[in-house]
Design an enzyme around this catalytic site. Structure first.
Site, PDB file in Angstrom:
ATOM      1  N   ASP A  96      34.025   4.067  -2.594  1.00  0.00           N
ATOM      2  CA  ASP A  96      32.629   4.235  -2.152  1.00  0.00           C
ATOM      3  C   ASP A  96      31.850   2.932  -2.303  1.00  0.00           C
ATOM      4  OD1 ASP A  96      33.172   7.014  -1.840  1.00  0.00           O
ATOM      5  OD2 ASP A  96      32.632   7.368  -3.937  1.00  0.00           O
ATOM      6  N   GLU A  99      29.951  13.601   5.126  1.00  0.00           N
ATOM      7  CA  GLU A  99      29.293  13.061   3.934  1.00  0.00           C
ATOM      8  C   GLU A  99      29.121  11.550   4.065  1.00  0.00           C
ATOM      9  OE1 GLU A  99      31.773  14.196   0.668  1.00  0.00           O
ATOM     10  OE2 GLU A  99      33.486  13.013   1.325  1.00  0.00           O
TER      11      GLU A  99
END
Length: 344
Positions: free
Chosen positions: A59, A226
């Site tokens: 991420d 997401e």
């Protein structure tokens, strides 16, 4: 499983907390074999060269500091940090936080933060991040600030936004964009997809009474969308998201999609005009050979590098290295119609 990922720790685990990395450059994403594409080409002094060093991340969010140093912040361990002077060789540089804010414990038994978003505005560096646990939408987005943007210098400002198990959204994966004199934060994972709230430009916190806007979702459970990231370019706001399954090593099916709108609150549509609230989304990047499940993306607007490029920053799972998640940096190019593609 709705809610978000959990990455077992361990330096070489398939779901390691922070992952190895490599830089990918090539043509727009297709399913063609890896040996049909040109390999990474180092470019000294620019973040679009092949990366080396300690480059395990997940991420990732990247920024070029005012002194020219590049920093990548990533999930786990107090928001892990890696720095580079040239955008090519990276070294581990501790974590954003020197100590864990007490409020993290209310949302994560391990006090483990995820999915940072780093930006620079008004002479201050801002770091948004999520604290949650796998499969739960009892989640919160926090904010920290720093005068330099370097690891270990961040002062936590507390919770910006949160969700509970009674909400139909999940307050993780913050993505912030500024436009029209206003500041906006997108967020979301599974449940009903991607949402947005307006932030106070001075404090960076959510405006009191701000409505929650709906930007994107999938038509079927588990509504697997997401990691929103927003960019304003010209007349459009671009919403980059990750579709499908994350965090399963070589079984991951993550892919990166994009839509655009003339307003930060939407409606976002793909090239064919399909709304992202109805499952639309232009495919930007999918699995290619050893590079499995690209996602968790952000966009580095590198105005200090060569020619001032936009760079897509994301992780993937390396099929030739046991599914270890690794960093990738890809130059974004824009076609005549204003749509992004990865490549030189």
């Amino acid at each position: 499983m709705p809610g978000r990922r959990r990455h077992p720790r361990g330096p070489r685990a398939a779901l390691t907390a922070a992952a190895c990395a490599a830089l990918l450059l090539g043509p727009p994403p297709t399913a063609q074999a890896a040996d049909d594409r040109p390999g990474p080409r180092p470019v000294a002094g620019d973040v679009t060269g092949a990366v080396t060093g300690d480059i395990e991340v997940h991420d990732p969010s990247a920024i070029r500091l005012e002194d020219g140093t590049y920093v990548v912040y990533s999930t786990h361990n107090g928001i892990e940090a890696r720095t580079s002077t040239d955008g090519v060789h990276w070294k581990r540089a501790g974590s954003a936080f020197r100590s864990q804010p007490a409020w993290w414990r209310a949302y994560s038994a391990e006090s483990d933060p995820w999915a940072p978003e780093v930006l620079h505005r008004g002479g201050t560096y801002w770091l948004y991040y999520a604290v949650s646990s796998f499969g739960s939408n009892h989640s919160a987005i926090g904010l920290a600030t720093s005068p330099t943007g370097l690891p270990g210098t961040w002062e936590d400002r507390g919770v910006v936004f949160s969700s509970t198990t009674t909400d139909d959204y999940n307050a993780i994966d913050p993505g912030v964009v500024e436009g029209g004199g206003r500041l906006w934060m997108s967020f979301g994972s599974h449940w009903t997809g991607i949402r947005m709230v307006e932030l106070d430009r001075r404090t960076g916190t959510v405006k009191p009474g701000a409505p929650v806007h709906h930007l994107a979702t999938r038509p079927d459970a588990p509504y697997a969308v997401e990691a929103p990231s927003l960019v304003k370019r010209g007349a459009y706001y671009y919403l980059f998201v990750s579709y499908d399954r994350c965090c399963a090593g070589t079984d991951s099916t993550y892919n990166i999609r994009v839509g655009r709108a003339t307003s930060p609150t939407g409606p976002y549509t793909d090239r064919d005009g399909t709304p992202m609230t109805e499952g639309g989304g232009e495919l930007l990047l999918a699995s290619q050979g050893r590079y499995v499940g690209p996602g968790g993306q952000s966009v580095l607007r590198d105005r200090g590098g060569r020619a001032g490029r936009d760079v897509l920053v994301h992780h993937y799972y390396d099929a030739e290295d046991g599914g270890v998640p690794k960093l990738a940096l890809r130059a974004l190019r824009w076609d005549d119609a204003g749509w992004p593609a990865v490549g030189r």
